[in-house]
Write a protein that holds these residues in place. Structure first.
Motif, PDB file in Angstrom:
ATOM      1  N   VAL A 189      -2.358   5.968 -22.709  1.00  0.00           N
ATOM      2  CA  VAL A 189      -1.074   5.165 -21.897  1.00  0.00           C
ATOM      3  C   VAL A 189      -0.415   5.373 -22.333  1.00  0.00           C
ATOM      4  CG1 VAL A 189      -3.059   3.811 -20.332  1.00  0.00           C
ATOM      5  CG2 VAL A 189      -2.140   3.283 -22.106  1.00  0.00           C
ATOM      6  N   ALA A 190       1.296   4.336 -21.415  1.00  0.00           N
ATOM      7  CA  ALA A 190       2.226   4.745 -21.921  1.00  0.00           C
ATOM      8  C   ALA A 190       1.439   3.512 -23.619  1.00  0.00           C
ATOM      9  CB  ALA A 190       3.161   3.661 -21.054  1.00  0.00           C
ATOM     10  N   THR A 191       3.301   4.401 -24.533  1.00  0.00           N
ATOM     11  CA  THR A 191       3.542   3.469 -25.730  1.00  0.00           C
ATOM     12  C   THR A 191       3.343   2.504 -25.594  1.00  0.00           C
ATOM     13  OG1 THR A 191       4.523   5.530 -26.295  1.00  0.00           O
ATOM     14  CG2 THR A 191       5.107   3.190 -27.839  1.00  0.00           C
ATOM     15  N   GLY A 192       2.895   1.405 -26.550  1.00  0.00           N
ATOM     16  CA  GLY A 192       2.708   0.097 -26.202  1.00  0.00           C
ATOM     17  C   GLY A 192       1.390  -0.758 -25.121  1.00  0.00           C
ATOM     18  N   ASP A 193       1.592  -0.392 -24.149  1.00  0.00           N
ATOM     19  CA  ASP A 193       0.617  -0.425 -23.196  1.00  0.00           C
ATOM     20  C   ASP A 193      -0.445  -0.414 -23.120  1.00  0.00           C
ATOM     21  OD1 ASP A 193       3.043  -0.467 -21.729  1.00  0.00           O
ATOM     22  OD2 ASP A 193       2.059   0.932 -19.788  1.00  0.00           O
ATOM     23  N   GLY A 194      -1.190  -0.115 -24.118  1.00  0.00           N
ATOM     24  CA  GLY A 194      -2.835  -0.192 -24.695  1.00  0.00           C
ATOM     25  C   GLY A 194      -3.001  -2.126 -25.367  1.00  0.00           C
ATOM     26  N   THR A 195      -1.490  -2.329 -26.142  1.00  0.00           N
ATOM     27  CA  THR A 195      -1.772  -3.852 -26.833  1.00  0.00           C
ATOM     28  C   THR A 195      -2.329  -4.531 -26.218  1.00  0.00           C
ATOM     29  OG1 THR A 195      -1.514  -2.592 -28.392  1.00  0.00           O
ATOM     30  CG2 THR A 195      -1.583  -4.681 -28.527  1.00  0.00           C
ATOM     31  N   ASP A 196      -0.688  -4.383 -24.958  1.00  0.00           N
ATOM     32  CA  ASP A 196       0.213  -4.871 -24.208  1.00  0.00           C
ATOM     33  C   ASP A 196      -0.666  -5.725 -22.694  1.00  0.00           C
ATOM     34  OD1 ASP A 196       2.336  -6.979 -23.535  1.00  0.00           O
ATOM     35  OD2 ASP A 196       2.561  -5.053 -21.270  1.00  0.00           O
ATOM     36  N   ARG A 197      -1.290  -4.748 -22.255  1.00  0.00           N
ATOM     37  CA  ARG A 197      -2.308  -5.050 -21.178  1.00  0.00           C
ATOM     38  C   ARG A 197      -3.547  -4.820 -20.771  1.00  0.00           C
ATOM     39  NH1 ARG A 197       2.751  -1.766 -16.982  1.00  0.00           N
ATOM     40  NH2 ARG A 197       4.328  -2.497 -18.605  1.00  0.00           N
ATOM     41  N   PHE A 198      -3.687  -4.789 -21.770  1.00  0.00           N
ATOM     42  CA  PHE A 198      -5.489  -4.570 -21.600  1.00  0.00           C
ATOM     43  C   PHE A 198      -5.847  -5.636 -22.830  1.00  0.00           C
ATOM     44  CE2 PHE A 198      -4.346  -0.768 -20.109  1.00  0.00           C
ATOM     45  CZ  PHE A 198      -5.183  -0.726 -19.030  1.00  0.00           C
ATOM     46  N   PRO A 199      -7.158  -6.643 -22.812  1.00  0.00           N
ATOM     47  CA  PRO A 199      -7.619  -7.094 -23.553  1.00  0.00           C
ATOM     48  C   PRO A 199      -8.205  -6.554 -25.159  1.00  0.00           C
ATOM     49  CG  PRO A 199      -9.110  -7.449 -22.055  1.00  0.00           C
ATOM     50  CD  PRO A 199      -8.012  -6.242 -21.813  1.00  0.00           C
ATOM     51  N   SER A 200      -7.765  -7.335 -26.113  1.00  0.00           N
ATOM     52  CA  SER A 200      -9.229  -7.110 -27.427  1.00  0.00           C
ATOM     53  C   SER A 200     -10.059  -6.570 -27.091  1.00  0.00           C
ATOM     54  CB  SER A 200      -7.970  -8.302 -28.430  1.00  0.00           C
ATOM     55  OG  SER A 200      -8.567  -9.510 -28.314  1.00  0.00           O
ATOM     56  N   ASP A 201     -10.928  -7.622 -26.825  1.00  0.00           N
ATOM     57  CA  ASP A 201     -12.265  -7.693 -26.529  1.00  0.00           C
ATOM     58  C   ASP A 201     -12.724  -6.154 -25.718  1.00  0.00           C
ATOM     59  OD1 ASP A 201     -11.173  -9.480 -24.717  1.00  0.00           O
ATOM     60  OD2 ASP A 201     -12.407 -10.793 -25.336  1.00  0.00           O
ATOM     61  N   VAL A 202     -12.180  -6.193 -25.213  1.00  0.00           N
ATOM     62  CA  VAL A 202     -12.315  -4.954 -24.441  1.00  0.00           C
ATOM     63  C   VAL A 202     -13.475  -4.417 -24.057  1.00  0.00           C
ATOM     64  CG1 VAL A 202     -11.302  -3.276 -24.817  1.00  0.00           C
ATOM     65  CG2 VAL A 202     -11.380  -3.427 -22.510  1.00  0.00           C
ATOM     66  N   ASP A 203     -14.015  -4.102 -25.711  1.00  0.00           N
ATOM     67  CA  ASP A 203     -15.390  -3.284 -25.788  1.00  0.00           C
ATOM     68  C   ASP A 203     -16.369  -3.809 -25.264  1.00  0.00           C
ATOM     69  OD1 ASP A 203     -13.702  -1.540 -27.614  1.00  0.00           O
ATOM     70  OD2 ASP A 203     -14.891  -2.164 -29.481  1.00  0.00           O
ATOM     71  N   THR A 204     -16.608  -5.276 -25.881  1.00  0.00           N
ATOM     72  CA  THR A 204     -17.467  -6.519 -24.887  1.00  0.00           C
ATOM     73  C   THR A 204     -17.578  -6.706 -23.410  1.00  0.00           C
ATOM     74  OG1 THR A 204     -17.237  -7.662 -27.406  1.00  0.00           O
ATOM     75  CG2 THR A 204     -18.319  -8.109 -25.098  1.00  0.00           C
ATOM     76  N   TYR A 205     -15.491  -6.709 -23.535  1.00  0.00           N
ATOM     77  CA  TYR A 205     -15.883  -7.366 -21.795  1.00  0.00           C
ATOM     78  C   TYR A 205     -15.137  -5.693 -20.983  1.00  0.00           C
ATOM     79  CZ  TYR A 205     -17.783 -11.959 -23.543  1.00  0.00           C
ATOM     80  OH  TYR A 205     -17.888 -12.761 -24.742  1.00  0.00           O
ATOM     81  N   ASN A 206     -16.074  -5.500 -20.888  1.00  0.00           N
ATOM     82  CA  ASN A 206     -14.882  -3.856 -19.962  1.00  0.00           C
ATOM     83  C   ASN A 206     -13.799  -3.851 -18.867  1.00  0.00           C
ATOM     84  OD1 ASN A 206     -18.546  -2.896 -20.416  1.00  0.00           O
ATOM     85  ND2 ASN A 206     -16.980  -3.047 -21.861  1.00  0.00           N
ATOM     86  N   VAL A 207     -12.733  -3.239 -18.745  1.00  0.00           N
ATOM     87  CA  VAL A 207     -12.238  -3.260 -17.736  1.00  0.00           C
ATOM     88  C   VAL A 207     -12.168  -2.502 -16.622  1.00  0.00           C
ATOM     89  CG1 VAL A 207     -10.094  -2.994 -17.214  1.00  0.00           C
ATOM     90  CG2 VAL A 207     -11.010  -4.628 -19.247  1.00  0.00           C
ATOM     91  N   VAL A 208     -11.950  -2.411 -15.719  1.00  0.00           N
ATOM     92  CA  VAL A 208     -12.304  -1.673 -14.105  1.00  0.00           C
ATOM     93  C   VAL A 208     -10.540  -1.114 -14.265  1.00  0.00           C
ATOM     94  CG1 VAL A 208     -12.529  -0.746 -11.568  1.00  0.00           C
ATOM     95  CG2 VAL A 208     -14.342  -1.837 -13.534  1.00  0.00           C
ATOM     96  N   ILE A 209     -10.680   0.522 -14.311  1.00  0.00           N
ATOM     97  CA  ILE A 209      -9.002   0.881 -13.975  1.00  0.00           C
ATOM     98  C   ILE A 209      -9.442   1.613 -12.063  1.00  0.00           C
ATOM     99  CG2 ILE A 209      -8.140   0.508 -16.045  1.00  0.00           C
ATOM    100  CD1 ILE A 209      -8.456   3.201 -16.636  1.00  0.00           C
ATOM    101  N   ARG A 210      -8.603   2.134 -11.786  1.00  0.00           N
ATOM    102  CA  ARG A 210      -8.099   3.187 -11.089  1.00  0.00           C
ATOM    103  C   ARG A 210      -7.024   4.404 -11.582  1.00  0.00           C
ATOM    104  NH1 ARG A 210      -6.568   2.249  -4.377  1.00  0.00           N
ATOM    105  NH2 ARG A 210      -5.440   4.514  -4.905  1.00  0.00           N
ATOM    106  N   ILE A 211      -6.758   5.069 -11.230  1.00  0.00           N
ATOM    107  CA  ILE A 211      -6.330   6.180 -11.500  1.00  0.00           C
ATOM    108  C   ILE A 211      -6.557   7.563 -10.009  1.00  0.00           C
ATOM    109  CG2 ILE A 211      -5.206   8.076 -12.462  1.00  0.00           C
ATOM    110  CD1 ILE A 211      -6.437   7.508 -14.720  1.00  0.00           C
TER     111      ILE A 211
END
Length: 374
Positions: A77-99
């Motif tokens: 994803v765009a630079t910086g958005d991985g840290t800013d827009r996705f939770p740090s514990d995504v390994d445990t609490y997964n996130v659904v995305i759409r492209i």
């Protein structure tokens, strides 16, 4: 030539009727200081005014690189958005995305690179171009798990300096005593009136063009407040040629995407006319859009409640405009304009007129500045 002679002969050379001139010479109208009328006034308590800038986590980002294979399992994803827009514990609490029309499940991340399960929810895997919009749908909490890591966005503290604007009026006894033309009964009162109007104009131009700065030698400092020109940095675009609807509507969308609602375009007289001409089929003079008793031409805003007022401003430089969400701006003051009587020098009457002001531009991304039009 006869007409010119007639006009010259029509002037009254006596001073008996010179009593209605002076009031109009230095008169300013609401159209000269519209920003002071529009912006709410806010008491501040420091020479460096600070406020809280907060925002919700954005729900979209963009692909930094194309996904050219349906078997790929990582997304950048765009630079910086991985840290800013996705939770740090995504390994445990997964996130659904759409492209596009494909959904994916994010199972881990490393900075701006996401590891994903493709074709989530029985959707079809497909290729995706660089720059494609990625929607962040939801964060999944698995039933029965605990110890979820707390996530909080950090607030920032924007600031602006408070600037003093002042004039000193000094009128000698002779100036006060001699006969005056134009209906002026007191030279002191007239000079005070003139100074106050000049200060109102000076404040208005500082609100538009002021630059935030502080200089000094340690023992003393000189502060100037930033105006709209200095405070708008994100949606700041250099343009050229004639203004067009593409530019205006791009700024409307930028403000909307940042959570704001564009409510006013403040611009030069020529550009105000050009914008009105562009939207000739959608322009209306709305009696509800009034600044200082003056009806303002507006364009219909499809992305918010109410129209966008087009406000011609004598102090905006040619070829530029400010698009503002006026609910997110305030004119701060330590002391509003007031007058103090100073110690007289001989027979002179001496007064000080001044005030201390600053500009608060909240949610900076909810405003736009565009310049360079011919």
């Amino acid at each position: 030539m006869a007409i010119i002679t007639d006009l010259m002969q029509s002037y009254d050379q006596s001073d008996a009727n010179d009593y209605t001139i002076a009031e109009g010479v230095h008169m300013i109208s609401p159209t000269d200081t519209p920003l002071q009328l529009m912006f709410p006034k806010l008491q501040v308590g420091s020479v460096k005014d600070e406020w809280i800038e907060d925002e919700l986590t954005a729900q979209t980002t963009a692909l930094a690189a194309a996904i050219t294979s349906t078997t790929a399992t990582t997304v950048t994803v765009a630079t910086g958005d991985g840290t800013d827009r996705f939770p740090s514990d995504v390994d445990t609490y997964n996130v659904v995305i759409r492209i596009g029309q494909e959904y994916m499940l994010v199972t881990s991340k490393s900075t701006d690179t996401l590891t994903v399960t493709r074709g989530y929810g029985s959707t079809t895997k497909t290729t995706h171009a660089s720059g494609a919009t990625l929607h962040i749908i939801s964060q999944m909490e698995h039933e029965g798990s605990d110890g979820k890591e707390a996530i909080a966005r950090s607030r920032i503290r924007p600031s602006n300096y408070v600037q003093t604007l002042s004039r000193t009026v000094e009128v000698s006894g002779v100036q006060e005593a001699i006969k005056k033309l134009g209906g002026i009964t007191s030279e002191v009162d007239y000079q005070i009136m003139q100074a106050m109007r000049q200060l109102a104009l000076e404040l208005e131009k500082t609100v538009v063009m002021g630059v935030k700065a502080q200089v000094g030698d340690g023992s003393s400092s000189f502060r100037t407040m930033g105006g709209l020109w200095a405070m708008i940095s994100t949606n700041r675009t250099s343009d050229s040629g004639n203004i067009d609807t593409d530019a205006i509507e791009a700024d409307i969308r930028s403000i909307w995407d940042a959570g704001g609602v564009p409510r006013a375009i403040v611009t030069s007289g020529k550009l105000a006319q050009d914008i009105s001409n562009l939207y000739a089929d959608r322009v209306r003079t709305d009696v509800q859009t009034v600044v200082g008793g003056v009806n303002i031409t507006s364009i219909i805003n499809p992305l918010g409640v109410g129209p966008i007022a087009i406000i011609p401003h004598r102090m905006v430089a040619g070829g530029e405009y400010y698009m503002l969400d006026t609910t997110r701006i305030a004119l701060g003051y330590l002391h509003p304009f007031h007058m103090k009587d100073l110690s007289d020098d001989g027979d002179a009457d001496k007064r000080w007129i001044g005030g201390d002001y600053t500009l608060q531009l909240m949610n900076e991304k909810a405003h736009a500045y565009r310049y360079g039009f011919s």
